[in-house]
Design an enzyme around this catalytic site. Structure first.
Site, mmCIF file in Angstrom:
data_model
loop_
_atom_site.group_PDB
_atom_site.id
_atom_site.type_symbol
_atom_site.label_atom_id
_atom_site.label_comp_id
_atom_site.label_asym_id
_atom_site.label_seq_id
_atom_site.Cartn_x
_atom_site.Cartn_y
_atom_site.Cartn_z
ATOM 1 C CD GLU A 8 -3.028 1.199 2.125
ATOM 2 O OE1 GLU A 8 -3.479 0.192 2.699
ATOM 3 O OE2 GLU A 8 -3.302 2.367 2.445
ATOM 4 C CG HIS A 164 -6.694 2.648 -0.381
ATOM 5 N ND1 HIS A 164 -7.097 3.973 -0.330
ATOM 6 C CD2 HIS A 164 -5.517 2.578 0.292
ATOM 7 C CE1 HIS A 164 -6.183 4.665 0.341
ATOM 8 N NE2 HIS A 164 -5.220 3.850 0.722
ATOM 9 C CG ASP A 287 -1.304 4.245 4.031
ATOM 10 O OD1 ASP A 287 -1.353 4.584 2.822
ATOM 11 O OD2 ASP A 287 -2.267 4.343 4.801
#
Ligand code: MN
Length: 326
Positions: A8, A164, A287
């Site tokens: 991610e 997401h 992230d």
């Protein structure tokens, strides 16, 4: 640990950059822009410094999902995917790609997904929650009947679909009224994405397509912690089931879902996820650029788990799930 893979890990193109404004205070916006627009420079340094061999890259949020015109959404998705393919081609040993998809039109989304996987070599898709279709107020979730054929295409492509987060639109976010701090990663992202995942499960999607692989970030958006309760509330009441799915929510969660550690660097939370779904279904992620690679890596590299699990979660699960050439 060296050789970690992250799943991610976001970038932006100029057309989607502004979508990430507002998630950090003003004085950090210039730095966030720099991080989002950089792929080959500081990003690689961050990876080198923190034992990260590969990032599978995805567009920022909500980006394509927030473009109400299907043709415009498709054109931004194609532009972002073509840009990403060029970037990956420069360093395929360090970067791979997730497709952005214009789910405003299921046929266009299926065609773009096929192009990305078959022609560009992408490893899956990352989609930012519901799509706004035709007008900003028309929010559509992917359990809707018009996505029946799209999911068939996803199953046939045999690559994962990363669901997401995005924020709810203001008219759907009254519960957060007067408390803007609840939006985004604090709470609204997880709530929004967990509900979407539960809608997919309840719809019977995974009975129709048992080979679908859905990835959730942020250690499962709170679902591991709640899965038992979802299946066992009011267990003394013999009430008929009110949704089409044939099995328990937990069974689908254990068989069709994979979870990443993105933005949730907490050993207690990881251990709960491990106890619910097992170490074969959890994968390292950071992230970036909304969280720091060093924060993720320093936590993960020293977390109190077995070395066998660290290797699986940090690397080999991703290599196997995404068929990475590492
Ligand atoms: Mn993210």
């Amino acid at each position: 640990m060296i050789g970690k893979v992250g799943l991610e890990e976001h970038f932006a193109i100029p057309e989607t950059l502004q979508d990430s404004a507002g998630f950090v205070p003003g004085e950090y916006w210039i730095e966030l822009c720099r991080r989002l627009l950089d792929i080959q420079d500081d990003r690689l340094r961050q990876m080198d410094d923190n034992g990260m061999e590969m990032m599978v890259l995805s567009l920022n949020a909500p980006a394509v999902q927030a473009i109400a015109s299907p043709t415009q959404a498709n054109s931004i998705a194609v532009r972002a995917n073509d840009f990403l393919a060029e970037q990956v081609a420069r360093r395929p040993d360090r970067f791979q790609a997730f497709a952005a998809l214009p789910l405003q039109d299921p046929d266009m989304a299926a065609a773009e997904f096929e192009r990305c996987v078959k022609q560009l070599g992408f490893k899956g898709a990352l989609v930012n929650g519901f799509s706004q279709i035709g007008s900003a107020e028309n929010c559509v979730y992917y359990d809707a009947p018009q996505y029946a054929d799209f999911w068939g295409v996803v199953e046939k492509l045999d690559v994962p679909f990363y669901l997401h987060p995005r924020n709810p639109i203001p008219s759907w976010a009254q519960i957060y009224g007067g408390h803007p701090w609840l939006m985004g990663p604090t709470w609204a992202f997880g709530q929004e994405t967990a509900v979407h995942a539960l809608r997919l499960i309840a719809s019977g999607l995974f009975d129709r397509h048992p080979d679908l692989k859905i990835v959730l970030g942020h250690m499962g958006e709170g679902l591991p912690y709640s899965m038992w309760r979802i299946d066992n509330r009011n267990a003394w009441v013999k009430a008929p089931k009110t949704y089409p799915a044939k099995k328990t929510f937990g069974e689908y969660f254990q068989n069709n879902f994979y979870l990443t550690t993105s933005g949730n660097f907490r050993t207690q939370t990881l251990i709960d996820a491990l106890l619910e779904v097992g170490s074969d279904r959890i994968l390292f992620s950071t992230d970036w650029p909304f969280e720091n690679v060093d924060h993720a890596a320093q936590w993960f590299d020293t977390a109190s788990i077995s070395e066998a699990d660290r290797l699986k979660i940090g690397r080999t699960n991703a290599v196997n799930l995404f068929n990475l050439d590492l």
